[in-house]
Design a protein around this motif. Structure first.
Motif, PDB file in Angstrom:
ATOM      1  N   LYS A  41      43.297  33.424  39.090  1.00 44.15           N
ATOM      2  CA  LYS A  41      42.081  33.221  39.777  1.00 44.15           C
ATOM      3  C   LYS A  41      41.438  31.934  40.220  1.00 44.15           C
ATOM      4  O   LYS A  41      40.725  31.644  40.940  1.00 44.15           O
ATOM      5  CB  LYS A  41      40.764  33.934  39.102  1.00 44.15           C
ATOM      6  CG  LYS A  41      40.320  35.284  39.319  1.00 44.15           C
ATOM      7  CD  LYS A  41      39.076  35.472  38.523  1.00 44.15           C
ATOM      8  CE  LYS A  41      37.897  34.842  39.227  1.00 44.15           C
ATOM      9  NZ  LYS A  41      36.996  35.579  40.220  1.00 44.15           N
ATOM     10  N   ARG A  87      39.841  30.275  38.147  1.00 45.55           N
ATOM     11  CA  ARG A  87      38.565  30.113  37.492  1.00 45.55           C
ATOM     12  C   ARG A  87      38.645  29.052  36.441  1.00 45.55           C
ATOM     13  O   ARG A  87      39.365  29.175  35.456  1.00 45.55           O
ATOM     14  CB  ARG A  87      38.165  31.439  36.889  1.00 45.55           C
ATOM     15  CG  ARG A  87      36.874  31.687  36.465  1.00 45.55           C
ATOM     16  CD  ARG A  87      36.728  33.232  35.829  1.00 45.55           C
ATOM     17  NE  ARG A  87      35.578  33.417  35.179  1.00 45.55           N
ATOM     18  CZ  ARG A  87      34.598  34.161  35.827  1.00 45.55           C
ATOM     19  NH1 ARG A  87      34.833  34.772  37.117  1.00 45.55           N
ATOM     20  NH2 ARG A  87      33.515  34.617  35.156  1.00 45.55           N
ATOM     21  N   SER A 104      35.421  39.487  38.814  1.00 51.33           N
ATOM     22  CA  SER A 104      35.748  40.043  40.202  1.00 51.33           C
ATOM     23  C   SER A 104      37.160  39.569  40.824  1.00 51.33           C
ATOM     24  O   SER A 104      37.638  38.269  40.100  1.00 51.33           O
ATOM     25  CB  SER A 104      34.517  39.419  41.256  1.00 51.33           C
ATOM     26  OG  SER A 104      34.450  38.042  41.116  1.00 51.33           O
ATOM     27  N   ASN A 130      38.777  37.796  43.017  1.00 49.72           N
ATOM     28  CA  ASN A 130      38.781  37.016  44.031  1.00 49.72           C
ATOM     29  C   ASN A 130      39.165  35.701  43.553  1.00 49.72           C
ATOM     30  O   ASN A 130      39.323  35.537  42.412  1.00 49.72           O
ATOM     31  CB  ASN A 130      37.325  36.840  44.746  1.00 49.72           C
ATOM     32  CG  ASN A 130      36.446  36.455  43.994  1.00 49.72           C
ATOM     33  OD1 ASN A 130      35.847  37.506  43.134  1.00 49.72           O
ATOM     34  ND2 ASN A 130      35.893  35.260  43.649  1.00 49.72           N
ATOM     35  N   SER A 136      33.269  38.008  46.694  1.00 54.63           N
ATOM     36  CA  SER A 136      33.859  39.098  45.747  1.00 54.63           C
ATOM     37  C   SER A 136      34.623  40.033  46.721  1.00 54.63           C
ATOM     38  O   SER A 136      34.016  40.341  47.945  1.00 54.63           O
ATOM     39  CB  SER A 136      33.002  39.802  45.050  1.00 54.63           C
ATOM     40  OG  SER A 136      32.028  39.027  43.915  1.00 54.63           O
TER      41      SER A 136
HETATM   42 MG    MG Z   1      32.850  36.850  40.280  1.00 54.49          MG
END
Ligand code: MG
Ligand code: TXA
Length: 348
Positions: A57, A59, A144, A146, A152
């Motif tokens: 991700k 992230r 999510s 994405n 999202s």
């Molecule tokens: Mg999210």
């Protein structure tokens, strides 16, 4: 290679779900629909798999994940204690779009909670998510699905656009119903606090927990007519690639903003309610329709897809107008618009 599995949203094929569950048990990354948005699932107790998820991700490791479970019976092993408030809320809102933050038990890897002593948990209501949780027999950590900071995904195509080649499987169960994420409620503080407004309204929570506070830090937005910043420099959430300006005031304010941007030679996209679209009839902008401003469910369901549509049309800037509604879903939609925006302009 990312495999896409198509299933019926209401009656997913058990054989397909079993394959996806097997992939999860083996540490794979599987995107699946929930009632809110698509999640990117991973075996929540498998540290290595969780690390791969953060990587896929893009992230940051300091942003914790929500652990999805299939039944209330799985909750006690993940948390230090199940308070009365959690039982009451779960009885009313689970399965459904409410995430509860509770004290983390030692069973939950720190990688999942970004080192916090708390863990966020929910039981989703989407039949595909429920079937997958049951077949896997595991808690599934799922943000999510994405790429970090992008809107999202509310359709499998959005997941593929962001994560194709980076994850193992996508279960395509069609568009999600709600369109904005779950409400995150922290039950480890007194009073309990909403950390992210979402699909369950604060007013609904207060029917059961009257003293719930809202603690959703809204990002600072610049005002004034400064030059538009480069989208590459932004670390916003839920954001389209083109910088989004949020207008406050009547549709006329939006029309004026659109004319100004056009006069600078920009391709202008507008995230527009029906009222805004009517006001922009004679202005050459690209419109993504949100529907009537009164229909908050419709707006929530279309919001992220509309942002992605405008990006796909390669507009230079996106303009939109704030909603007046600050109750229920209105609060969640306004929160997302603020987070997606690079600047906010007061009405005339
Ligand atoms: Mg999210
Ligand atoms: O609707 C949803 O919640 C979707 C679907 C897939 O379930 N999931 C989702 O996950 O939106 P994500 O990772 O995009 O957002 C999770 C939010 C983040 O704002 C995160 O900071 C917060 O929940 N969160 C997770 N664990 C937390 C914790 N222990 N304490 C405070 N906030 C937490």
């Amino acid at each position: 290679m990312t495999e896409v599995i198509r299933v019926e949203a209401q009656r997913p094929s058990p054989a397909e779900i079993a394959r996806a569950a097997e992939c999860l048990r083996g540490g794979g990354l599987v995107a699946f629909p929930t009632e809110t948005v698509y999640g990117l699932g991973v075996h929540a107790l498998d540290r290595a798999a969780v690390l791969r998820l953060f990587e896929a991700k893009g992230r940051p490791a300091h942003d914790p994940l929500i652990v999805h479970i299939g039944s209330l019976a799985q909750l006690p092993s993940l948390v230090v204690e199940v308070p009365e408030s959690a039982k009451t809320l779960a009885a009313r809102f689970w399965p459904g779009p409410l995430t509860l933050v509770l004290g983390r038990s030692a069973a939950v890897p720190r990688e999942v909670t970004a080192g916090l002593d708390t863990v966020a948990v929910r039981i989703p209501s989407h039949p595909v998510a429920r079937a997958l949780l049951e077949a896997a027999g595991l808690p599934i950590a799922a943000p999510s699905a994405n790429l970090f900071s992008r809107p999202s995904p509310t359709r499998a195509e959005h997941v593929a656009a962001d994560l194709n080649g980076r994850i193992d499987m996508i279960i395509d169960g069609g568009p999600t119903e709600v369109g904005v994420e779950s409400t995150v409620l922290d039950l480890t503080t007194t009073p309990a606090r909403v950390l992210r407004p979402g699909a369950v309204g604060v007013e609904e929570l207060r029917e059961l927990l009257p003293d719930v506070q809202v603690h959703a830090p809204t990002p600072e937005l610049s005002t004034g007519d400064a030059a538009l910043p480069s989208p590459g420099l932004l670390s916003k959430h839920y954001a389209p690639r083109a910088p989004l300006t949020l207008y406050h005031g009547s549709p006329a304010v939006l029309v004026e903003g659109a004319r100004q941007a056009l006069s600078r030679g920009l391709r202008v996209g507008v995230l527009a309610t029906s009222e805004d679209a009517a006001a922009l009839r004679d202005v050459p902008v690209t419109i993504a329709q949100l529907g009537p401003s009164r229909d908050l469910r419709g707006i929530a369901a279309r919001l992220y897809a509309a942002l992605r549509e405008l990006d796909d049309q390669r507009v230079d800037v996106i303009l939109t107008r704030d909603l007046p509604e600050d109750e229920g879903l209105g609060r969640a939609i306004r929160d997302r618009l603020r987070r997606a925006a690079v600047r906010s302009l007061p009405g005339a």
